[in-house]
Motif scaffolding. Structure first.
Motif, PDB file in Angstrom:
ATOM      1  N   GLN A  64       0.849  -1.186   0.000  1.00  0.00           N
ATOM      2  CA  GLN A  64       0.000   0.000   0.000  1.00  0.00           C
ATOM      3  C   GLN A  64       0.886   1.239   0.000  1.00  0.00           C
ATOM      4  OE1 GLN A  64      -2.995   0.254   3.005  1.00  0.00           O
ATOM      5  NE2 GLN A  64      -3.829  -1.773   2.618  1.00  0.00           N
ATOM      6  N   ASP A 119      -1.486  -5.629   2.827  1.00  0.00           N
ATOM      7  CA  ASP A 119      -2.947  -5.686   2.790  1.00  0.00           C
ATOM      8  C   ASP A 119      -3.514  -6.608   3.861  1.00  0.00           C
ATOM      9  OD1 ASP A 119      -2.980  -4.009   0.526  1.00  0.00           O
ATOM     10  OD2 ASP A 119      -2.758  -5.726  -0.826  1.00  0.00           O
ATOM     11  N   ASP A 120      -2.795  -7.678   4.162  1.00  0.00           N
ATOM     12  CA  ASP A 120      -3.309  -8.730   5.043  1.00  0.00           C
ATOM     13  C   ASP A 120      -2.292  -9.023   6.150  1.00  0.00           C
ATOM     14  OD1 ASP A 120      -4.181 -11.197   6.175  1.00  0.00           O
ATOM     15  OD2 ASP A 120      -5.215 -11.700   4.313  1.00  0.00           O
ATOM     16  N   HIS A 121      -2.767  -9.090   7.381  1.00  0.00           N
ATOM     17  CA  HIS A 121      -1.882  -9.370   8.514  1.00  0.00           C
ATOM     18  C   HIS A 121      -1.144 -10.691   8.334  1.00  0.00           C
ATOM     19  CE1 HIS A 121      -0.372  -9.135  12.603  1.00  0.00           C
ATOM     20  NE2 HIS A 121      -0.759 -10.386  12.781  1.00  0.00           N
ATOM     21  N   CYS A 140      -1.244  -3.118   8.507  1.00  0.00           N
ATOM     22  CA  CYS A 140      -1.926  -4.234   7.853  1.00  0.00           C
ATOM     23  C   CYS A 140      -3.416  -3.953   7.931  1.00  0.00           C
ATOM     24  CB  CYS A 140      -1.555  -5.569   8.501  1.00  0.00           C
ATOM     25  SG  CYS A 140      -2.109  -5.747  10.219  1.00  0.00           S
ATOM     26  N   ASP A 141      -4.230  -4.928   7.594  1.00  0.00           N
ATOM     27  CA  ASP A 141      -5.669  -4.679   7.507  1.00  0.00           C
ATOM     28  C   ASP A 141      -6.313  -4.333   8.844  1.00  0.00           C
ATOM     29  OD1 ASP A 141      -4.983  -7.285   8.216  1.00  0.00           O
ATOM     30  OD2 ASP A 141      -6.802  -8.179   7.390  1.00  0.00           O
ATOM     31  N   TRP A 142      -5.696  -4.754   9.967  1.00  0.00           N
ATOM     32  CA  TRP A 142      -6.372  -4.450  11.237  1.00  0.00           C
ATOM     33  C   TRP A 142      -5.453  -3.886  12.320  1.00  0.00           C
ATOM     34  CZ3 TRP A 142      -6.565  -7.308  16.106  1.00  0.00           C
ATOM     35  CH2 TRP A 142      -5.676  -8.379  16.168  1.00  0.00           C
ATOM     36  N   THR A 177     -11.160   1.415  12.310  1.00  0.00           N
ATOM     37  CA  THR A 177     -10.003   1.257  11.433  1.00  0.00           C
ATOM     38  C   THR A 177      -8.864   0.542  12.159  1.00  0.00           C
ATOM     39  OG1 THR A 177      -9.030   3.355  12.114  1.00  0.00           O
ATOM     40  CG2 THR A 177     -10.607   3.431  10.293  1.00  0.00           C
ATOM     41  N   ASN A 178      -7.767   0.302  11.425  1.00  0.00           N
ATOM     42  CA  ASN A 178      -6.602  -0.317  12.056  1.00  0.00           C
ATOM     43  C   ASN A 178      -5.955   0.610  13.083  1.00  0.00           C
ATOM     44  OD1 ASN A 178      -5.541   1.475  10.135  1.00  0.00           O
ATOM     45  ND2 ASN A 178      -4.829  -0.169   8.788  1.00  0.00           N
ATOM     46  N   GLN A 248     -12.592  -0.205   0.092  1.00  0.00           N
ATOM     47  CA  GLN A 248     -13.934   0.129   0.566  1.00  0.00           C
ATOM     48  C   GLN A 248     -14.616   1.174  -0.320  1.00  0.00           C
ATOM     49  OE1 GLN A 248     -12.880   1.458   4.516  1.00  0.00           O
ATOM     50  NE2 GLN A 248     -13.083  -0.578   5.407  1.00  0.00           N
TER      51      GLN A 248
END
Length: 348
Positions: A64, A119-121, A140-142, A177-178, A248
């Motif tokens: 990202q 993008d992904d943990h 990451c995403d979270w 959000t993260n 989103q």
């Protein structure tokens, strides 16, 4: 003859520690990092930063885009005497032509730290599983733990008179959000009262709240999750973030109509929090959406102090995670290798 790996951290594997989430650290360890941040910030102002990352490098993986994460890590490594490498999806075969395990092992042989904004943990966790050097979660995403170290430090710099970190009431206004999750975990670990204020559909999931409640058992902090915007009254800190993010875009209109205007941070909301309250935002900010430009530029705002402290945080993290693997050569060792190589070059 089989040669040993030159990876500095492989020599000290038992002490290897990653920075994937603040939950992996005790309150005292996080306090130590904050103290190190303070020392580095003072040293930078005096143009006297010790070269504690000299001869080292950080590989920066970006799935990202980012302004603050890239600039802060690259600048931190440079100021500390080391280097940084920017690796976009076009530059490496992350999880595609090359497995995460192979990427982690290869980068570990060439670099001293891996920072991944993904993008992904699962991606950053996978890198950490196979890397023999510290891996830092740049987002990451979270989770967004490096941002939260900057946020904690900014809170500490702007504490209301007579208060400590554990005395603060922090209100995060908006989407789950993260940044919201990472702040929830860190604030409750430090014993603060953390409020997530937002529409019920976009509130912190139960899994996050359970982590926070476990923290509270040790810290005596407090957690409130509500859609009542009146809960900002009396809060020391108001924090905003984007109402929608990458991936989103299809939800944009629904999200904006749900959040606006109730959850937009305005001067009126800051006044309700109190005259000594401060406003924070991780940036980039969509002014006139999650907050107004008047708030961003107003007397309550510390958003640019917060942004600068991303650099402060990265300097501390790079050194904190690698200082035990620093192997300083003696003058004799330096002279030996210099003479040996120069002697060889004189003959070729």
């Amino acid at each position: 003859m089989k040669m040993p790996s030159s990876s500095a951290t492989e020599l000290t594997k038992p002490e290897l520690k990653h920075f994937l989430t603040t939950q992996d650290y005790t309150r005292q360890e996080l306090t130590d990092i904050l103290e190190l941040m303070s020392m580095f910030k003072e040293a930078r102002k005096a143009n006297a930063v010790p070269q504690l990352f000299a001869g080292k490098s950080v590989a920066m993986i970006f799935e990202q885009p980012s302004t603050r994460t890239r600039v802060s890590f690259e600048t931190a490594a440079t100021i500390l005497g080391g280097g940084a490498l920017f690796l976009s999806p076009k530059d490496i075969h992350l999880g595609a032509k090359e497995s995460l395990s192979d990427t982690g092992r290869v980068l570990s042989r060439m670099c001293d730290v891996i920072m991944a904004r993904v993008d992904d943990h699962k991606t950053v966790a996978g890198l950490a599983e196979y890397s023999t050097v510290p891996v830092i979660n740049g987002l990451c995403d979270w989770l967004h733990p490096t941002q939260i170290m900057a946020d904690l430090f900014t809170m500490q710099e702007h504490l209301p008179a007579g208060k400590k970190l554990e005395d603060l009431t922090v209100a995060f206004v908006g989407d789950a959000t993260n940044v919201c999750s990472s702040l929830m975990f860190a604030c409750t670990k430090f014993g603060m009262h953390y409020k997530h204020i937002g529409p019920s559909k976009y509130q912190a999931p139960e899994m996050w709240q359970e982590i926070a409640r476990e923290n509270i058992k040790l810290s005596n902090g407090k957690l409130t999750v509500t859609d009542n915007i009146e809960e900002v009254e009396g809060c020391d800190i108001i924090i905003a973030d984007s109402f929608y993010w990458f991936g989103q875009e299809a939800e944009k209109e629904e999200r904006l109509s749900t959040f606006m205007p109730t959850y937009v941070v305005t001067e009126e909301m800051m006044a309700k929090a109190g005259e000594n309250s401060i406003f924070m935002h991780c940036l980039p900010a969509n002014d006139q959406r999650e907050c107004t430009r008047e708030v961003m530029e107003g007397p309550h705002s510390v958003i640019f102090d917060e942004a600068e402290n991303r650099l402060t945080a990265q300097m501390a993290l790079l050194v904190y995670l690698t200082h035990k693997s620093i192997k300083k050569p003696t003058e004799e060792t330096l002279a030996y290798h210099k003479d040996r190589i120069e002697s060889f070059l004189s003959r070729v």
